[in-house]
Structures are given as C-alpha cells and as structure tokens.
Design an enzyme around this catalytic site. Sequence first.
Site, short mmCIF file in Angstrom:
data_model
loop_
_atom_site.label_atom_id
_atom_site.label_comp_id
_atom_site.label_asym_id
_atom_site.label_seq_id
_atom_site.Cartn_x
_atom_site.Cartn_y
_atom_site.Cartn_z
N GLY A 40 27.22 12.21 3.45
CA GLY A 40 25.90 11.87 3.99
C GLY A 40 25.34 10.65 3.30
O GLY A 40 25.94 10.11 2.36
N GLY A 85 21.48 8.71 2.02
CA GLY A 85 20.03 8.78 1.83
C GLY A 85 19.49 7.40 1.54
O GLY A 85 20.19 6.39 1.70
N GLY A 86 18.22 7.35 1.08
CA GLY A 86 17.58 6.07 0.81
C GLY A 86 18.19 5.35 -0.37
O GLY A 86 18.08 4.13 -0.49
N VAL A 106 26.78 9.49 -0.17
CA VAL A 106 27.45 10.55 -0.93
C VAL A 106 28.81 10.86 -0.30
O VAL A 106 28.92 11.03 0.92
CB VAL A 106 26.58 11.83 -0.98
CG1 VAL A 106 27.27 12.92 -1.81
CG2 VAL A 106 25.21 11.51 -1.56
N LYS A 135 28.19 9.91 -5.60
CA LYS A 135 27.08 9.20 -4.94
C LYS A 135 27.10 7.74 -5.34
O LYS A 135 26.84 7.38 -6.49
CB LYS A 135 25.75 9.84 -5.33
CG LYS A 135 24.56 9.15 -4.69
CD LYS A 135 23.31 10.00 -4.74
CE LYS A 135 22.17 9.31 -4.02
NZ LYS A 135 21.06 10.20 -3.76
N ASP A 178 11.22 12.88 -7.50
CA ASP A 178 11.56 12.79 -6.06
C ASP A 178 11.96 14.18 -5.56
O ASP A 178 12.98 14.34 -4.90
CB ASP A 178 12.70 11.78 -5.88
CG ASP A 178 12.93 11.40 -4.41
OD1 ASP A 178 12.04 11.68 -3.57
OD2 ASP A 178 13.99 10.84 -4.12
#
Length: 352
Positions: free
Chosen positions: A17, A19-20, A24, A39, A134
């Site tokens: 996947g 993310g910002g 990953v 990551k 976060d």
Amino acid sequence: MEPGTRIGKYVIEARLGEGGNGTVYAARDGVLGRHVAFKVLHPHLVSDAQIAARFRQEAQAMAQLNHPNVVIVHDFVGEANRWAIVMELAVNGETLGSLIKRAGRLDPARAARLCTQVAAGLGHAHARGIVHRDVKPANVLVLRDGGSEVAKITDFGIARVANGERRTQAQLTLGTLWYIAPEQAQNSSVDARADVYSLGATLYEALTGSVPFPYDNAARVLAAHISEMPRPPSTRAPGIPEVLDELVLRCLSKNPDERPRDGDQLAALLGAITQRAAAIPSTQVASAPAIPQPAPVPPAADVAPPGPAAPASRLTREDSQVGMWIGIGGLVLLSSVCLLGSFLCVLTGFLR
Ligand SMILES: Nc1ncnc2c1ncn2[C@@H]1O[C@H](COP(=O)(O)OP(=O)(O)OP(=O)(O)O)[C@@H](O)[C@H]1O
Ligand SMILES: [Mg+2]
C-alpha cells in the site's frame, strides 16, 4: 519497485500500500530469512541532510520501543536517496481505517477494546518521552490472533520527520488533519496529550463511522479543531454508553489539561469501561441505522411533538419498568372502557 528488487539484504516481494509518507512493501530479509514490512519513504522527504539527520535521530527513538501494541521496528536502510524503515510485517490483519470503512462502524465494546490497546502502546512510548504525532486509524494495524484481535500502532516518529518545518499544516493530507490536536493545528509544541486527542478522534470514528469534523476542506478542519465543539458520538450512532461518550469528548477537549494526561491514563480509563462490558451491547451494529432508535410511542392521550429520541444507552432499567407499568395501566383502562361500552349496549337493547 518490482518484486525481486534488492535493497541491501532485503528482497522486495509485493507492494502492500501507499500513504502520504511512503510506499509499503512486503519483503524478505535475505540473511535472517524473515518476512518484513519495508516502508520506502517518498524521496522528497529524505532529500536534504537536515531531514536525514532528524530521521536518524527518530530512528534511534523508535528502536527503543518494545511493546505488544507497537509495531516493532527492526531496521533502517539509508542508501543514497532511498530511505526505508523495516518493520514487523502484519500478517492476517488490516488497518483500523479499512476495518471501520468495511463495517460502517464498530460495536462500542470492540472499538473501546482496540483503542485501549492502542492507548497502552502509546503509553509505552510516552513513558519514554516519545510522542507519535500522527495517530489515526490508518496507522493502527489490527491483527487476528485465533479468536482475538490485537491492535498495534505503527509509524512512530515519522510525522516528526516528514511534517517537520517543511510542510505547513494546511499542506498535510486530510487523512492526517482529521485527527490532529488543536495545538498541532496551531503549530504549537505538542506532548503526549496531542496523541490522546488523536486517539479520541480515532475512537470517535470507530464508534460512529465519522470523524468529529468531517469536512473536506483543510482550512475548515483546522479551524474546527481549534474552536468547534464536536457532536457527542451518541448523537451520531446508537448504543454508545454515556461513560464512553464522555471519555471521548474529554479526549477531544481543546485544552490539553482537560484530557487524560497520556496513553497509560487513557488505557486505564478505557480499560475500566471495557471491563464493565455488561453495560456495552456486544452485538455488531454495523448494519444498524446511524440515528438513535425512535422512542416508544407514548399513550394516545399525551402524544408529544416530534423530537430527537433518547439514545438507547441512556435508558435505564427503571425507565423500562415505568414504561411497562404505563402499558399495563393503559391496557386495563382500555379493557374497562370496552366492558362498560358493551354493558351499556346490552342495557340499551334490554330497555328497548
Ligand atoms: N507493518 C505493516 N504490515 C503490513 N502492512 C502494512 C504495514 N504497514 C503498513 N501496511 C500497509 O500499507 C498501507 C500504507 O501504509 P502507510 O503507513 O504508508 O499509509 P498511511 O498510514 O495511510 O499514510 P502515512 O503513514 O504515510 O501518513 C497500509 O494501509 C497497510 O495496508
Ligand atoms: Mg501510516
């Protein structure tokens, strides 16, 4: 990166996947043979020496963490412009974000149980002076372990590196902004209580299927964190016990002093609520309507004007007993009127 790509001793196997902050992958440690999550941070986040130095500093902090509710960081790789965090691979699981999306919302007992675990993981970090910054459903991995579920918080310290001074709050993704504390929204310094706020917003979403301020405009979301009061979760979904409703709102206090002081204190408060599980309905409510159930129809003589129904969780046993006796009384009265009517009819007929 294609499967088979080698970075140091790691071999990329599949993309999991994005993310910002990075992408990953599932990878294999070619030396130890174990499978890991790899990551790779977006190149623009590691392109200058200052960020790289800060990242190293954070990496050392992250490496101190060792808790069942924190995704373990195994290693860091820093090659030229390619920086990667090597983490425990969550097999047999999904993020809390996708779980909520799939289910609509979670049963209050399940939501409280998972967030108690996240709070404990955060508490472990807070006790070591580390603030996550976060906390959000996308950063909580929920693993199925036999019949039970374990929640693990991930991406510790990455926000500190990635957000740094380089991006203003308004440039952060909505996926992060929906959960940030008012002091973070104002670029002030933060402590453990900012994580408590973000976990409060996460629990709010788990319970209701909606974030406290569900706007799609960054400036409006930031302003709401600073000055708008969130609607109590119980007004958005049925079956939320009053104690849980109040604790979520306390976590979302604008003033950090009014929140639980850290993850451990929040875990203790949430844990006490989950232990009183009898007070929390344990059935899945994903398919239930989002609005509280309508109140029972009162006796015909005193129909009240339409208004919001009382949330199911606020009805006590005494309330339902009073309702039962009113019902029985009504039935007895109705039967008496019918009997009297029949008697009068018979009497009228007889007199004719
Ligand atoms: N340790 C892990 N094990 C298995 N899958 C993972 C792991 N960490 C992340 N993932 C998967 O990778 C996806 C992307 O994670 P990532 O942390 O990059 O996204 P994000 O949290 O939405 O954004 P960001 O952390 O950059 O703000 C997650 O949604 C999850 O499905
Ligand atoms: Mg993440």
